[in-house]
Design an enzyme around this catalytic site. Structure first.
Site, PDB file in Angstrom:
ATOM      1  N   GLY A  10      -8.972  -6.585  -8.414  1.00  0.00           N
ATOM      2  CA  GLY A  10      -9.403  -5.559  -7.478  1.00  0.00           C
ATOM      3  C   GLY A  10     -10.564  -4.762  -8.027  1.00  0.00           C
ATOM      4  N   ARG A  11     -10.260  -3.634  -8.647  1.00  0.00           N
ATOM      5  CA  ARG A  11     -11.317  -2.724  -9.098  1.00  0.00           C
ATOM      6  C   ARG A  11     -12.253  -3.361 -10.124  1.00  0.00           C
ATOM      7  NH1 ARG A  11      -7.638   1.970 -10.953  1.00  0.00           N
ATOM      8  NH2 ARG A  11      -6.141   0.258 -10.963  1.00  0.00           N
ATOM      9  N   GLY A  68      -3.047  -6.543 -10.456  1.00  0.00           N
ATOM     10  CA  GLY A  68      -2.768  -5.259 -11.095  1.00  0.00           C
ATOM     11  C   GLY A  68      -3.246  -5.204 -12.535  1.00  0.00           C
ATOM     12  N   GLY A  69      -4.267  -4.390 -12.807  1.00  0.00           N
ATOM     13  CA  GLY A  69      -4.691  -4.144 -14.175  1.00  0.00           C
ATOM     14  C   GLY A  69      -5.388  -5.293 -14.864  1.00  0.00           C
ATOM     15  N   HIS A 100       1.555  -7.179  -6.776  1.00  0.00           N
ATOM     16  CA  HIS A 100       0.967  -6.161  -7.645  1.00  0.00           C
ATOM     17  C   HIS A 100       2.073  -5.766  -8.613  1.00  0.00           C
ATOM     18  CE1 HIS A 100      -1.688  -2.331  -8.007  1.00  0.00           C
ATOM     19  NE2 HIS A 100      -0.997  -2.519  -9.109  1.00  0.00           N
ATOM     20  N   CYS A 114       0.835  -1.201   0.000  1.00  0.00           N
ATOM     21  CA  CYS A 114       0.000   0.000   0.000  1.00  0.00           C
ATOM     22  C   CYS A 114       0.873   1.255   0.000  1.00  0.00           C
ATOM     23  CB  CYS A 114      -0.921  -0.003   1.211  1.00  0.00           C
ATOM     24  SG  CYS A 114      -2.023   1.435   1.266  1.00  0.00           S
TER      25      CYS A 114
END
Length: 337
Positions: A235-236, A214-215, A173, A102
């Site tokens: 994640g997102r 990641g991505g 990540h 983080c």
């Protein structure tokens, strides 16, 4: 029993939903669990000092339906992390994870998170302390490096330190974290992705579970990554388009599962919201995590409006969830899948 639990969590690590501050709280995790029975869910990062001095039920409590679920800890003091792990043991988490990725200002001021990439020996000591008291696997989530570090040196150094300390898995990540010059939001997008660096790490550490993050935007991309590493973490993409989670058990785990019963999801979330309201909570605590469920489906715009606006009105109850689901064209949803 412990051996069986470790085996089960190892299988679920094939696909995980990333720990995301302010997003992956207990309400989010309960919702996501309605869409995938097998995915590994992560808490938001919980700081060890907060657990030691704070309200443990508020910080660590979760619904049994969330299993398998991992607790992510933030900290850099081995003794404090060990105490936090002991607390986590009491709540029954399936895994404990140490945050070494983080980039937020709050984390940097506490000398943990991504800045620990510079101190692999300390991270190893933290993992060893956590392992010594943990009832469940201990894992690490990191970046490929920070600031001017060379990922060819920094990432293997961290991996060696934590694997020597007994870490059961390393999630990477696949970006650097730029602590000097980029905001936490910018750190999620601007540093270039280097998936090949993570793939090479797996080749360098063939006996260590290596997962990638990641991505990654969809399950087809996830499957491609699984040709090179052991696990994939979204994640997102999973948060903002949660409907993709309905295909995880079939596509990622090869399970013969029925099509998602969206009426059952609606009913379950209504019952959950009703219980949350009865305990003094607000409807928006639950519905805010459901807004992105039906991206690109007919009726999704109205669905979002109802959950965003109506849920915030005084006296709003679970019927708001039913009204939102009633706007969705589930035939269109099936065609989109």
């Amino acid at each position: 029993m412990e051996k069986e639990r470790k085996s089960q969590i190892g299988v679920s690590r094939r696909f995980a939903i990333a720990p995301m501050i302010d997003w992956t709280d207990r309400h989010c995790r309960f919702f996501h669990r309605q869409l995938s029975r097998r995915a590994l869910l992560y808490t938001e990062m919980v700081v060890a000092d907060g657990i030691i001095h704070g309200d443990r039920e508020r910080l660590l409590g979760f619904d049994e339906a969330e299993h398998p679920v991992a607790l992510q800890l933030g900290g850099s003091d081995p003794d404090k992390l060990a105490e936090a792990v002991r607390a986590g043991n009491g709540f029954g988490y399936d895994e404990i994870n140490l945050n070494v990725g983080c980039p937020s200002d709050r984390v940097q001021s506490g000398a943990f998170g991504a800045c620990l990439m510079r101190e692999p020996e300390l991270v190893g000591a933290c993992v060893a302390a956590m392992k010594s008291v943990s009832d469940v696997p201990v894992t690490v989530k990191c970046r490929i490096g920070v600031d001017d570090q060379d990922p060819e040196i920094a990432l293997p150094a961290l991996a060696r330190a934590v694997s020597d300390a007994g870490a059961d898995a390393i999630w990477v990540h696949a970006r650097k974290a730029w602590l000097d010059g980029l905001s936490p939001k910018e750190n999620r997008d601007i540093p270039p992705l280097d998936y090949d660096r993570v793939y090479r790490l797996k080749r360098e550490f063939p006996n260590v579970f290596i997962g990638i993050n990641g991505g990654i935007g969809n399950l087809n991309q996830a499957l491609e990554h699984l040709n090179h590493v052991d696990g994939v973490m979204l994640g997102r993409a999973a948060y903002h388009n949660a409907a993709l989670l309905a295909d995880v058990d079939r596509k990622l785990f090869g399970l013969d599962v029925p099509e998602t019963d969206w009426n059952a999801v609606c009913t379950t979330m209504m019952d959950y919201a009703e219980n949350h309201l009865a305990s003094g909570g607000r409807l928006g605590h639950v519905t805010r995590h459901m807004v992105g469920l039906f991206q690109g489906v007919r009726g999704a715009r109205r669905y979002r409006q109802i959950l965003s606006a109506d849920a915030a009105r005084p006296g709003a109850g679970p019927e708001v969830i039913a009204a939102a689901f009633a706007e969705i064209d589930f035939v269109d949803l099936g065609a989109a899948a």
